[in-house]
Write an enzyme that holds these catalytic residues in place. Structure first.
Site, short mmCIF file in Angstrom:
data_model
loop_
_atom_site.label_atom_id
_atom_site.label_comp_id
_atom_site.label_asym_id
_atom_site.label_seq_id
_atom_site.Cartn_x
_atom_site.Cartn_y
_atom_site.Cartn_z
N SER A 210 -7.09 -4.11 3.15
CA SER A 210 -6.71 -3.24 2.03
C SER A 210 -7.71 -2.09 1.95
O SER A 210 -8.40 -1.78 2.93
CB SER A 210 -6.69 -4.05 0.73
OG SER A 210 -6.12 -3.29 -0.32
N ASN A 211 -7.79 -1.42 0.81
CA ASN A 211 -8.75 -0.33 0.64
C ASN A 211 -9.25 -0.32 -0.81
O ASN A 211 -8.83 -1.15 -1.61
CB ASN A 211 -8.11 1.01 1.04
CG ASN A 211 -6.87 1.29 0.23
OD1 ASN A 211 -6.93 1.39 -0.99
ND2 ASN A 211 -5.72 1.38 0.90
N HIS A 212 -10.11 0.63 -1.11
CA HIS A 212 -10.79 0.63 -2.42
C HIS A 212 -10.01 1.28 -3.55
O HIS A 212 -10.55 1.48 -4.63
CB HIS A 212 -12.13 1.37 -2.30
CG HIS A 212 -13.16 0.60 -1.54
ND1 HIS A 212 -13.63 -0.60 -1.98
CD2 HIS A 212 -13.78 0.86 -0.38
CE1 HIS A 212 -14.53 -1.05 -1.12
NE2 HIS A 212 -14.63 -0.18 -0.13
#
Ligand code: CTP
Length: 402
Positions: A210-212
Site C-alpha cells: 500500500s502507500n502512505h
C-alpha cells in the site's frame, strides 16, 4: 472574508437540555461572520439564559410574541433572514410546527419565514421513535424543511441510556448551515464522485502492499462539494481518518475494486475528482495461506494494476469535469502535464512530494493546478480544506462554461 459575512441567521432554541450546545453553535455562527438573532421559547429559558446568547452574538435576544407594545417582531425577524435554524427542536416544537401553530414568537417566525429552514431535533430516544414524532418529521420534510436525524449515543440523563435522540455536535450543524447557505448558487443538484485514500494489494491473507495516503485531501474535497450542495459519493480505500457523516460512501480495498466502483458511478457523475492514491502494483500471485517466516521468498513477482482514470474513459458522462492528482518528486510539472494529457483530464492537481507541509498525512497542502486550457495556478500553503475549495472553484468555472 469570513464565510457567512452579510448573512443573518435566525437561531431558535427550544426547551431541551441540548440547548447548552446551542450556545456554542451561536458562537461558531458569529465567528463565521453571521449576524445571529436568537429567539428563545419560554421553556428554553428554563434551561439557558438570554444573557448567554446576548454575550455570544452581541445582539439582543428575543422571547416574546408581543414585546412592550410592538407586536410585529416575528415578521421583522423572519424577513430578510438568510436561514432559520431551530436547535434543539423538541418533540413538542416539531408537533407544533407540523400543525402550523403560531402562538409564540418562534413558531410565528417559522410561519413567517421565507428563508430555508433547518430543524435539529433532540429528545429522548423513545420520543424520537414514536410514530407521532416520525409522522410530524415526515410532514415537516414534505413542507420543504431540512430536518436532521438525531445521533445515536448516550442521552443527557444517566437514566435514559443511549439511543438515537442526541443533538448533533455544533460543528456538524454548522456544516449543514454552510451547505444551506452556499448550495443555492454552487453545486446544487450536481453529482460529484470523489475517490480518497490508498488501496491495498494483498500478498497473502495477512500482508499487503500500500502507500502512505491518509485520505485527508479526498475527504476534504467530498466535504466541500457536499457543502456546496452536491450529491456526493465518496469511493474510499482504507482511510486513516473518520469519513464525513453526510456523504454516501462506497468502501473498497484493492485498486480493482476501486476501479469497479468508479466505473459503476461514473456514468451519472458530473464531476470526478480522483484524489485517491491507488496502489500501482500487485503480486502476480497472492498466496492462499500466510507465508511463514521460514518460507520467505527472495522476491515477489509484481504486475501493474489497472490505471483507473485511463481505463474508465468510456464510462464518463458527456461534459463531465475530470480532475486528477499527481504526486511527483522530480520534473514535477513536466510529468503532471503528461498525465493531464494521457488521462484526458480537465485539471490536474500537482504535489511535490519532497516539499514540507504538502502531500501525504499532513493537514496542509501546497499545490499547483494545471489545466488543459489555462495557465498553471500556484496556490500558497493552505489547509486541505482551503485547497479543496480552490479546486472546486475551478471545477465550477469549467462546469458553468459547458
Ligand atoms: N490513478 C488511477 N489509477 C491508478 C493510479 C493512479 O486512476 N492505478 C490516478 C490517481 O488517483 C491520480 C492520477 O491517476 O489522480 C495520477 O496518479 P499518480 O500516482 O501521480 O500517477 P501514476 O499514473 O500512478 O503514474 P506514475 O506512477 O508514473 O507517477
Amino acid at each position: 472574508m469570513r464565510p457567512f459575512e452579510g448573512r443573518r441567521v435566525l437561531l431558535g432554541v427550544t426547551g431541551g437540555i441540548a440547548s447548552y450546545k446551542t450556545a456554542w453553535l451561536a458562537r461558531l455562527l458569529a465567528q463565521a461572520g453571521a449576524e445571529v438573532d436568537v429567539v428563545l421559547t419560554k421553556s428554553a429559558r428554563e434551561f439557558i439564559g438570554a444573557v448567554t446568547f446576548e454575550a455570544l452574538t452581541g445582539r439582543p435576544v428575543h422571547t416574546e410574541l408581543i414585546a412592550e407594545g410592538h407586536a410585529l417582531d416575528h415578521i421583522k425577524l423572519a424577513r430578510g433572514a438568510s436561514l432559520m435554524v431551530v436547535a434543539p427542536a423538541t418533540a413538542d416544537f416539531l408537533s407544533r410546527a407540523a400543525a402550523g401553530r403560531s402562538d409564540d414568537l418562534l413558531s410565528a417566525c417559522l410561519l413567517a419565514a421565507s428563508a430555508p429552514v433547518l430543524l435539529v431535533p433532540a429528545m429522548n430516544d423513545r420520543m424520537w421513535a414514536h410514530r407521532a414524532t416520525q409522522e410530524n418529521v415526515a410532514h415537516l420534510r414534505s413542507l420543504g424543511y431540512t430536518v436532521l436525524d438525531p445521533e445515536a449515543g448516550p442521552l443527557a440523563s444517566p437514566h435514559e441510556g443511549s439511543g438515537p435522540g442526541r443533538m448533533p455536535e455544533p460543528e456538524r450543524i454548522l456544516a449543514h448551515v454552510g451547505r444551506m447557505l452556499e448550495a443555492r448558487e454552487a453545486l446544487a443538484g450536481r453529482r460529484v464522485l470523489v475517490t480518497a485514500g490508498p488501496t491495498r494489494e494483498a500478498l497473502d491473507p495477512v500482508r499487503f502492499l500500500s502507500n502512505h495516503s491518509s485520505g485527508k485531501m479526498g475527504v476534504a474535497i467530498a466535504e466541500a462539494a457536499w457543502r456546496r450542495g452536491a450529491d456526493v459519493t465518496l469511493v474510499a480505500g482504507p482511510l486513516s481518518i473518520v469519513p464525513p457523516p453526510d456523504v454516501r460512501i462506497v468502501h473498497v480495498e484493492s485498486t480493482e475494486q476501486m476501479a469497479a466502483a468508479v466505473r459503476a458511478e461514473l456514468p451519472n457523475a458530473d464531476v470526478l475528482v480522483m484524489a485517491a492514491a491507488p496502489a500501482d502494483f500487485r503480486a502476480k500471485k497472492v498466496a492462499d495461506g500466510k507465508i511463514k517466516k521460514a518460507q520467505r521468498p527472495d522476491s515477489i513477482a509484481l504486475e501493474n494494476t489497472d490505471d483507473i482514470l485511463a481505463t474508465t474513459l468510456d464510462a464518463r458522462k458527456k461534459g463531465a469535469v475530470i480532475v486528477g492528482f499527481a504526486l511527483e518528486t522530480d520534473d514535477v510539472l513536466k510529468h503532471a502535464r503528461e498525465k493531464l494529457a494521457a488521462k484526458k483530464l480537465d485539471l490536474i492537481v500537482v504535489n511535490d512530494a519532497r516539499e514540507a507541509g504538502a502531500g501525504f498525512g499532513v493537514d496542509t497542502n501546497r499545490v499547483t493546478i494545471l489545466s488543459a486550457t489555462a495557465e498553471p495556478a500556484e496556490l500558497p500553503l493552505l489547509s486541505k480544506h482551503d485547497t479543496a475549495d480552490a479546486i472546486l472553484d475551478r471545477v465550477q468555472e469549467i462546469l458553468n462554461g459547458r
